[in-house]
Design an enzyme around this catalytic site. Structure first.
Site, PDB file in Angstrom:
ATOM      1  N   CYS A  25       0.879  -1.166   0.000  1.00  0.00           N
ATOM      2  CA  CYS A  25       0.000   0.000   0.000  1.00  0.00           C
ATOM      3  C   CYS A  25       0.921   1.222   0.000  1.00  0.00           C
ATOM      4  CB  CYS A  25      -0.847  -0.036   1.271  1.00  0.00           C
ATOM      5  SG  CYS A  25      -1.580   1.554   1.694  1.00  0.00           S
ATOM      6  N   GLU A  72       9.578   0.053 -11.615  1.00  0.00           N
ATOM      7  CA  GLU A  72       8.345   0.078 -12.415  1.00  0.00           C
ATOM      8  C   GLU A  72       7.100   0.423 -11.592  1.00  0.00           C
ATOM      9  OE1 GLU A  72       8.217  -3.631 -14.602  1.00  0.00           O
ATOM     10  OE2 GLU A  72       9.554  -2.850 -16.136  1.00  0.00           O
ATOM     11  N   CYS A 113      -4.859   0.085  -4.053  1.00  0.00           N
ATOM     12  CA  CYS A 113      -5.124  -0.422  -2.702  1.00  0.00           C
ATOM     13  C   CYS A 113      -6.432   0.201  -2.222  1.00  0.00           C
ATOM     14  CB  CYS A 113      -3.969  -0.043  -1.774  1.00  0.00           C
ATOM     15  SG  CYS A 113      -4.272  -0.490  -0.059  1.00  0.00           S
ATOM     16  N   CYS A 163      -7.604   0.066   0.991  1.00  0.00           N
ATOM     17  CA  CYS A 163      -7.650   0.062   2.454  1.00  0.00           C
ATOM     18  C   CYS A 163      -8.209   1.391   2.981  1.00  0.00           C
ATOM     19  CB  CYS A 163      -6.256  -0.218   3.028  1.00  0.00           C
ATOM     20  SG  CYS A 163      -5.141   1.213   3.038  1.00  0.00           S
ATOM     21  N   GLU A 173      16.352  -1.531 -18.814  1.00  0.00           N
ATOM     22  CA  GLU A 173      16.280  -2.980 -19.032  1.00  0.00           C
ATOM     23  C   GLU A 173      16.062  -3.200 -20.525  1.00  0.00           C
ATOM     24  OE1 GLU A 173      13.375  -4.860 -16.498  1.00  0.00           O
ATOM     25  OE2 GLU A 173      14.023  -3.740 -14.741  1.00  0.00           O
ATOM     26  N   TRP A 201       7.776 -15.880 -18.118  1.00  0.00           N
ATOM     27  CA  TRP A 201       7.710 -16.281 -16.709  1.00  0.00           C
ATOM     28  C   TRP A 201       7.307 -17.751 -16.578  1.00  0.00           C
ATOM     29  CZ3 TRP A 201       5.444 -12.441 -12.565  1.00  0.00           C
ATOM     30  CH2 TRP A 201       6.309 -11.360 -12.436  1.00  0.00           C
TER      31      TRP A 201
END
Ligand code: GAL
Ligand code: ZN
Length: 659
Positions: free
Chosen positions: A107, A142, A148, A150, A295, A303
């Site tokens: 968060c 990134e 979030c 909350c 990068e 992945w």
């Protein structure tokens, strides 16, 4: 010129580190980025720091003249953090917290997290301020996720809105809260809109603005510490090209320069890397200056399943494409393919076996060439005659309400930009991607596709540009909304109507296709997706609809206004050739002539400084290409004078010193 790799010494036994550094030095590498995910290795116990391992790795690199960029490691919280302070984990829509174990799971409002982010940043800054080969920092990694939901974020959103609107009356007006009885009578009644397709579009837009501001403010806390403790180091962040979850202009403000992560899709057959080129121009536009690649594609990415291997010459051409668009640094991700973890198949320059083979050799070739080119490149950048307006707020509002559907599910605004951009790419001209408020006077041609949110100030800015002699193209879904995403109560295109000489009486999403009629033997062209029913009030009609019910309306228009011209495209045309025709017409009207007319599949870009023009030519195909070039050029890579023809091998690159 900085060229090197993203390096993770903590993934390998320390007795390998000298071999790695020797190989890097032999390749001609002079920079490495380290530590951006190594929080637990640097702070294994809360408040206790351990930098010995990184000191050692840095010193091994330093002995070989390899400089370092350190990442603040806040993109991955240590397990102890999640365990002791579960409130630092972002809350999902269903009220549960993200399960720790991936990354980007914090968060950004959490004061507990932010204090700890500042503490590790301060500890690193103090520890490495004097390390001779540390030259700069990357904030986090990134930025862009996660949302979030909350209570702390909700409270933060409410406070942000209070600051922005001042009064509830103003918020209720700006959001149009009379609709569905959404009027709020206390700041604490405001909720986070949890779904773009059903909640109030104005609330959704402000939530995106808030989230963007939140990331910028999180980054700013780190930047303030780094500036104070390490005043001689640069600070950057690794952006993600066409990612649009944040207002990248704002994220770039506190940084010295932008860098970005370039992973072009490697297709079945070679394809033109349009998006990598557009991304580079967007990245250069964030600060209006050159950027780095933090990068760079080094091998097959993936992945779970992985893609194809870059073919011989492709690693080199991917790097040169970025150099051609203003990259002043290039780091391959990653040095060596890791044997553990989720990215076991995201291949680096070295394989799992750590042997320096083909991909390493190709990167080394690039490094040696870059060093040789450095004095020629020094101080050069792109000076485009053409600008395209790139506005995150319009893109967000189009995510929230695209208006018409796009089969690919992409953002309709970004897709519109791509259609025009790609045609200009094929025509061989450079483009600057600029914010709506940019000074437009340096440009002969400006495109403002799908500028959905258009304030009166920006509308007047565009009108003034044309009045003074500029050529401007805009298209459908422009000027529909004000800054808080309320629809204007005006006939479209609102404040641009007079400049464009048109009035849009009705519009529709196109189901199926409408053939277009053009003068001459152009076409056939077809309108798809969307159609404005354009009534002309002075503009010339360049294309109209052949369908009976649209017989009275125009599809493409052009209008003389002041000393300039306003062009309008009221639909989405299926055929690529239409955009080539359009680009040719616009360039002609703006008196822009490309230095060379590239054959299909060859990219052209010009980097220049006062006394120097460097023409980059890149063959994106797997067939050799021959082309006509201006006479008297010097081929910098081959070190020879050229005639009036140039031959490019498959994936071949040439840099010509012009005239
Ligand atoms: C980037 C990220 C890297 C690595 C790479 C490959 O987006 O910054 O840390 O994860 O993707 O997945
Ligand atoms: Zn939160």
């Amino acid at each position: 010129m900085y060229i090197g790799v993203d390096y993770y010494p903590e993934h390998w036994p320390s007795n390998r580190w000298t071999t790695d550094a020797d190989l890097m030095a032999e390749a001609g590498f002079n920079i490495a980025r380290l530590a951006e995910f190594a929080w637990v290795d640097m702070e294994p116990v809360e408040g206790e720091f351990e930098f010995g391992w990184l000191d050692e790795a840095l010193s091994i690199l330093g002995k070989r003249n390899i400089s370092a960029i350190l990442g603040t490691p806040t993109a991955v919280m240590p397990a102890w953090m999640a365990h002791q302070y579960p409130e630092t984990l972002a809350m999902q829509k269903d009220g549960t917290r993200i399960v720790w174990g991936v990354r980007k799971n914090n968060c950004f409002t959490s004061s507990v997290y932010r204090k700890r982010s500042e503490r590790i940043t301060l500890a690193m800054a103090e520890h490495f301020a004097q390390t001779p080969n540390v030259i700069g920092w990357q904030t986090d990694n990134e930025f862009g996720q996660p949302y979030c939901y909350c209570d702390e974020c909700r409270g933060g959103f409410q406070t942000w809105l209070q600051r922005k609107y001042g009064s509830l009356d103003e918020l209720n007006r700006a959001w149009g809260n009379h609709f569905w009885g959404q009027k709020v009578q206390g700041w604490d009644e405001i909720v986070i809109p949890v779904d773009d397709s059903t909640y109030n579009p104005s609330a959704c837009l402000d939530w995106r603005r808030f989230f963007s501001w939140l990331n910028v403010s999180f980054q700013r806390d780190q930047v303030n510490i780094l500036r104070k403790i390490c005043p001689t180091h640069f600070i950057t962040h690794n952006f993600m090209g066409l990612f649009k979850g944040l207002n990248y202009y704002e994220l770039a403000t506190d940084l010295d320069f932008v860098s970005w992560d370039n992973y072009p899709k490697l297709g079945v057959t070679p394809q033109i890397r349009y998006d990598a080129s557009l991304s580079a121009d967007v990245m250069r536009g964030l600060k209006g200056k050159n950027f780095w690649i933090m990068e760079q594609t080094a091998g097959a990415p993936g992945w779970a399943t992985f893609g194809r291997n870059p073919r011989p010459g492709e690693i080199r051409s991917i790097a040169y494409q970025q150099l051609a668009h203003g990259a002043d640094g290039n780091l391959w991700f990653r040095w060596r393919t890791c044997t553990a973890g989720r990215e076991q198949y995201w291949h680096g320059l070295l394989g799992h076996d750590g042997r320096p083979l083909r991909r390493y050799d190709e990167a080394a070739q690039v490094a040696h060439e870059y060093h040789r080119l450095a004095p020629e490149l020094e101080g050069t950048t792109i000076k485009a005659d053409v600008a395209i307006i790139y506005d995150y707020e319009s893109l967000w509002a189009l995510d929230i309400q695209p208006g018409y559907s796009n089969p690919e599910g992409n953002n309709v605004g970004q897709d519109a930009i791509k259609r025009y951009y790609q045609a200009l790419f094929r025509a061989g001209v450079n483009v600057d991607m600029v914010p709506p408020s940019a000074d437009l006077t340096p440009y002969k041609l400006v495109l403002a596709p799908h500028l959905y949110i258009l304030s009166d100030t920006i509308a007047e800015h565009l009108n003034a540009y044309v009045r003074a002699g500029g050529v401007l193209l805009t298209d459908c879904r422009t000027a529909v909304k004000d800054e808080t995403s309320l629809c204007y109560d005006r006939t479209l295109p609102g404040k641009l109507s007079e400049m464009l000489g048109i009035s849009i009486e009705e519009y529709e999403a196109v189901i199926g296709e409408y053939p277009l009629t053009m003068s001459g033997d152009l076409g056939p062209f077809t309108a798809t997706h969307y159609a404005d029913w354009v009534h002309t009030t002075g503009a010339d009609v360049l294309a109209s609809y052949a369908s009976w019910h649209l017989a009275d309306y125009a599809a493409v228009t052009r209008h003389r206004f002041g000393k300039g011209w306003g062009w309008y495209v009221g639909t989405v045309v299926k055929e690529t050739k239409f955009y080539d025709w359009l680009a040719a017409g616009l360039l002609n009207q703006a008196s822009i002539s490309p230095i060379v007319t590239p054959p299909a599949g060859v990219e052209v870009s010009l980097r220049e400084r006062q006394d120097q023009k460097l023409l980059f030519l890149l063959n994106h195909t797997e067939q050799p290409q021959d082309m006509v070039i201006p006479e008297g050029c010097y081929d910098l890579l081959k070190d020879i004078m050229c005639g009036d023809r140039l031959h490019l091998d498959r994936y071949g690159v040439a840099i010509l010193k012009v005239g």
